[in-house]
Design a protein around this motif. Structure first.
Motif, PDB file in Angstrom:
ATOM      1  N   ASP A 166       1.087   4.263  -2.862  1.00 32.95           N
ATOM      2  CA  ASP A 166       0.948   5.660  -2.739  1.00 32.95           C
ATOM      3  C   ASP A 166       1.915   6.641  -2.729  1.00 32.95           C
ATOM      4  O   ASP A 166       1.963   7.767  -2.511  1.00 32.95           O
ATOM      5  CB  ASP A 166       0.147   5.614  -1.148  1.00 32.95           C
ATOM      6  N   TRP A 216      -0.964   1.304   8.861  1.00 36.07           N
ATOM      7  CA  TRP A 216      -1.385   2.074   7.655  1.00 36.07           C
ATOM      8  C   TRP A 216      -2.075   3.394   8.047  1.00 36.07           C
ATOM      9  O   TRP A 216      -1.778   4.354   7.353  1.00 36.07           O
ATOM     10  CB  TRP A 216      -2.405   1.159   6.939  1.00 36.07           C
ATOM     11  N   PRO A 217      -3.348   3.520   8.880  1.00 35.24           N
ATOM     12  CA  PRO A 217      -3.730   4.790   9.003  1.00 35.24           C
ATOM     13  C   PRO A 217      -2.796   6.026   9.541  1.00 35.24           C
ATOM     14  O   PRO A 217      -2.970   7.073   9.156  1.00 35.24           O
ATOM     15  CB  PRO A 217      -4.786   4.458  10.290  1.00 35.24           C
ATOM     16  N   GLN A 270      -1.182   7.181   6.371  1.00 34.20           N
ATOM     17  CA  GLN A 270      -2.278   8.150   5.579  1.00 34.20           C
ATOM     18  C   GLN A 270      -2.052   9.462   6.219  1.00 34.20           C
ATOM     19  O   GLN A 270      -2.199  10.643   5.505  1.00 34.20           O
ATOM     20  CB  GLN A 270      -3.420   7.430   5.495  1.00 34.20           C
ATOM     21  N   THR A 271      -2.092   9.379   7.517  1.00 38.24           N
ATOM     22  CA  THR A 271      -2.132  10.817   8.302  1.00 38.24           C
ATOM     23  C   THR A 271      -0.877  11.840   8.044  1.00 38.24           C
ATOM     24  O   THR A 271      -0.838  12.661   7.634  1.00 38.24           O
ATOM     25  CB  THR A 271      -2.281  10.574   9.671  1.00 38.24           C
ATOM     26  N   ARG A 304       6.694  13.720   7.505  1.00 38.27           N
ATOM     27  CA  ARG A 304       6.200  12.862   6.500  1.00 38.27           C
ATOM     28  C   ARG A 304       7.135  11.376   6.620  1.00 38.27           C
ATOM     29  O   ARG A 304       7.227  10.796   5.702  1.00 38.27           O
ATOM     30  CB  ARG A 304       5.889  13.147   5.192  1.00 38.27           C
ATOM     31  N   ARG A 363       0.820  -1.330   0.025  1.00 42.86           N
ATOM     32  CA  ARG A 363      -0.261   0.143   0.179  1.00 42.86           C
ATOM     33  C   ARG A 363       0.761   1.165  -0.069  1.00 42.86           C
ATOM     34  O   ARG A 363       0.732   2.244  -0.585  1.00 42.86           O
ATOM     35  CB  ARG A 363      -0.948   0.002   1.157  1.00 42.86           C
ATOM     36  N   ALA A 415       1.154  11.604   5.787  1.00 42.13           N
ATOM     37  CA  ALA A 415       1.275  11.900   4.151  1.00 42.13           C
ATOM     38  C   ALA A 415       0.485  13.159   3.783  1.00 42.13           C
ATOM     39  O   ALA A 415       1.074  13.789   2.857  1.00 42.13           O
ATOM     40  CB  ALA A 415       0.695  10.778   3.203  1.00 42.13           C
ATOM     41  N   TRP A 449       5.288   5.921  -1.414  1.00 40.52           N
ATOM     42  CA  TRP A 449       6.304   6.046  -0.350  1.00 40.52           C
ATOM     43  C   TRP A 449       7.569   5.265  -0.623  1.00 40.52           C
ATOM     44  O   TRP A 449       7.455   4.370  -1.534  1.00 40.52           O
ATOM     45  CB  TRP A 449       5.503   5.213   0.886  1.00 40.52           C
TER      46      TRP A 449
END
Length: 223
Positions: free
Chosen positions: A98, A214-215, A218-219, A168, A94, A221, A100
């Motif tokens: 995205d 994962w969350p 996402q935060t 990040r 993932r 990023a 990374w």
């Protein structure tokens, strides 16, 4: 292309993970030690080091010394039994999808983890190397030891390389030698970790799946 799209960073973020007991469910050196019939002694030293009771470099030298004379061929047997932590390969997939950059920084050994890292799409690996002569382990480490400070330096170097700001960057680990890199990251994740790491982490995950991280990626990023 819109102005907003052109302004978007090429790299969404930087994920840096420890390997033993984080990316993997196992401790690599303990798997090797089993072939030398010294696993119990190595486990005792590993546990003390991860609690922060022993200097990591000294503890690693002591553990590797117990492997002197072991045939190099056992490393292939160890590679064959590696078990990634549940959810970690999906997390890497993932993250890569995205945008990374994903790196492994390990107190373990290139000879064992490089093959799996390449197959998993990892961008960078930094680890120790066994000194090997005549097809046998000498009981020494080849080159500088990858300790907590080296892990932090690697994280900072990757961040400079890809121009990723600290907010990040996500770092994950489980032991005392991961403290410095978690503190250098915008988000430090302690995974099923020792108290010495939990006390400096931003997030503590109890597992069993690393996909729970994962969350937090996402935060990070969108910061």
């Amino acid at each position: 292309m819109t102005a907003a799209a052109s302004a978007r960073p090429a790299v969404a973020g930087l994920l840096v993970s420890d390997v033993d007991s984080t990316f993997l469910t196992q401790e690599v050196i303990e798997l090797v030690a089993e072939h030398a019939e010294v696993r119990d002694r190595v486990e005792e030293i590993t546990t003390a080091a991860m609690r922060g009771e022993l200097d990591f470099s000294q503890s690693l030298r002591a553990r590797v010394a117990l492997l002197e004379g072991l045939e190099e061929s056992v490393l292939a047997e160890v590679r064959a039994v590696l078990v990634p932590t549940p959810g970690v390969l999906e997390l890497v997939s993932r993250a890569k999808a995205d945008g990374w950059i994903v790196a492994l920084v390990s107190g373990g050994f290139h000879e064992v983890i490089d093959e799996l890292a390449a197959a998993s799409g990892i961008d960078h690996v930094l680890a120790n190397r066994f000194e090997i002569e005549g097809g046998r382990l000498t009981g020494r480490v080849s080159g500088p030891i990858i300790d907590g400070t080296a892990k932090r330096h690697a994280l900072q170097e990757y961040a400079r390389m890809y121009r990723v700001p600290a907010e990040r960057i996500v770092a994950m680990g489980d032991g005392a030698n991961d403290r410095e890199m978690l503190q250098a990251a915008g988000t430090g994740i302690a995974f099923r970790a020792k108290p010495a790491l939990r006390e400096v982490a931003d997030v503590s995950l109890e597992g069993p799946s690393l996909l729970d991280a994962w969350p937090h990626l996402q935060t990070a990023a969108v910061r």
